[in-house]
Scaffold this active site. Structure first.
Site, PDB file in Angstrom:
ATOM      1  N   CYS A  23       0.815  -1.214   0.000  1.00 28.55           N
ATOM      2  CA  CYS A  23       0.000   0.000   0.000  1.00 28.55           C
ATOM      3  C   CYS A  23       0.851   1.267   0.000  1.00 28.55           C
ATOM      4  O   CYS A  23       0.474   2.269  -0.609  1.00 28.55           O
ATOM      5  CB  CYS A  23      -0.962   0.011   1.181  1.00 28.55           C
ATOM      6  SG  CYS A  23      -0.192  -0.229   2.802  1.00 28.55           S
ATOM      7  N   HIS A  77      -1.443   0.646   7.509  1.00 34.23           N
ATOM      8  CA  HIS A  77      -2.111   0.819   6.220  1.00 34.23           C
ATOM      9  C   HIS A  77      -1.813   2.226   5.718  1.00 34.23           C
ATOM     10  O   HIS A  77      -1.483   3.125   6.510  1.00 34.23           O
ATOM     11  CB  HIS A  77      -3.624   0.613   6.348  1.00 34.23           C
ATOM     12  CG  HIS A  77      -4.357   0.634   5.051  1.00 34.23           C
ATOM     13  ND1 HIS A  77      -3.983  -0.137   3.966  1.00 34.23           N
ATOM     14  CD2 HIS A  77      -5.437   1.362   4.633  1.00 34.23           C
ATOM     15  CE1 HIS A  77      -4.794   0.104   2.952  1.00 34.23           C
ATOM     16  NE2 HIS A  77      -5.687   1.003   3.339  1.00 34.23           N
ATOM     17  N   ASP A  93      -8.524   4.965  -1.411  1.00 35.70           N
ATOM     18  CA  ASP A  93      -7.966   3.757  -0.796  1.00 35.70           C
ATOM     19  C   ASP A  93      -8.147   2.605  -1.773  1.00 35.70           C
ATOM     20  O   ASP A  93      -9.264   2.186  -2.055  1.00 35.70           O
ATOM     21  CB  ASP A  93      -8.674   3.469   0.532  1.00 35.70           C
ATOM     22  CG  ASP A  93      -8.090   2.280   1.273  1.00 35.70           C
ATOM     23  OD1 ASP A  93      -7.241   1.562   0.708  1.00 35.70           O
ATOM     24  OD2 ASP A  93      -8.481   2.066   2.438  1.00 35.70           O
TER      25      ASP A  93
END
Length: 211
Positions: A23, A77, A93
């Site tokens: 990510c 994250h 996201d």
């Protein structure tokens, strides 16, 4: 959600670089894409790292999550945030089951819910880094994705590792949630919301876009 071109930097999720479990690099690539295609917007964009001291952060509405609510516990994250004006903050996201992008209030409500029902070791903290700084300073040699025998936990992206001129690997500086250490600013969940969520009633003229 409105399709206003001023709001939507990335009309289709398929236009974004995405590698599962990377990510931080996915968001770096989003920042890079904005710099190339919408440079005037870069100053309004941020990389946001979510973690805590125990590196156990529960998130809902995640593609990797389980159950009806799609909840998962990550060590950290990262998502992309575009904040052009009050009431206009958007979250991009690539791992959420929510729309891409999603207005800030909806994303935070459904993804983080509240810390009140969680044990202190699960409280979420947010390191917010300006996109330009993230592009300039972030480095990763992907060591965190290797097992002790050097095999990959998850296959790496096909492009070379992202590395700045000053470091080969500083991912931990970005994951760190201690204020005063690392780039950007660290917020608690309540501080994050109060800083970036501006409801219509708080704007000067009381007029804004319906989410």
């Amino acid at each position: 959600m409105s399709n206003d071109a001023n709001l939507i930097l990335f009309p289709k999720i398929t236009e974004c670089s995405y590698i599962s479990c990377y990510c931080e690099e996915n968001v770096w690539k989003l920042c890079e894409q904005v710099k190339k295609t919408r440079p005037a917007e870069l100053s309004k964009c941020y990389a946001v790292f979510v973690s805590n001291e125990s590196r156990t952060v529960p998130l809902w509405r995640q593609k990797a999550g389980r159950g009806e609510d799609k909840v998962v516990i990550w060590d950290y994250h990262v998502f992309f945030m575009h904040n052009p004006a009050p009431t206009r903050c958007l979250i991009f996201d690539l791992d959420t089951t929510l729309p891409f992008p999603t207005f800030f209030s909806k994303y935070v409500t459904e993804t983080f819910r509240s810390d009140l029902a969680l044990r202190p070791e699960h409280h979420r903290f947010f390191r917010v880094i300006p996109a330009e700084q993230y592009l300039a300073e972030f480095s990763s040699d992907r060591r965190h994705m290797r097992r002790p025998d050097t095999t990959w936990i998850k296959p790496p992206p096909p492009y070379p590792p992202i590395q700045s001129s000053a470091n080969t690997h500083n991912l931990d500086d970005f994951i760190c949630t201690q204020p005063g250490k690392g780039p950007g600013i660290v917020y608690s969940l309540m501080e994050f919301v109060s800083t970036f969520y501006k409801p219509l009633s708080s704007t000067k003229n009381g007029v804004g876009d319906k989410e």
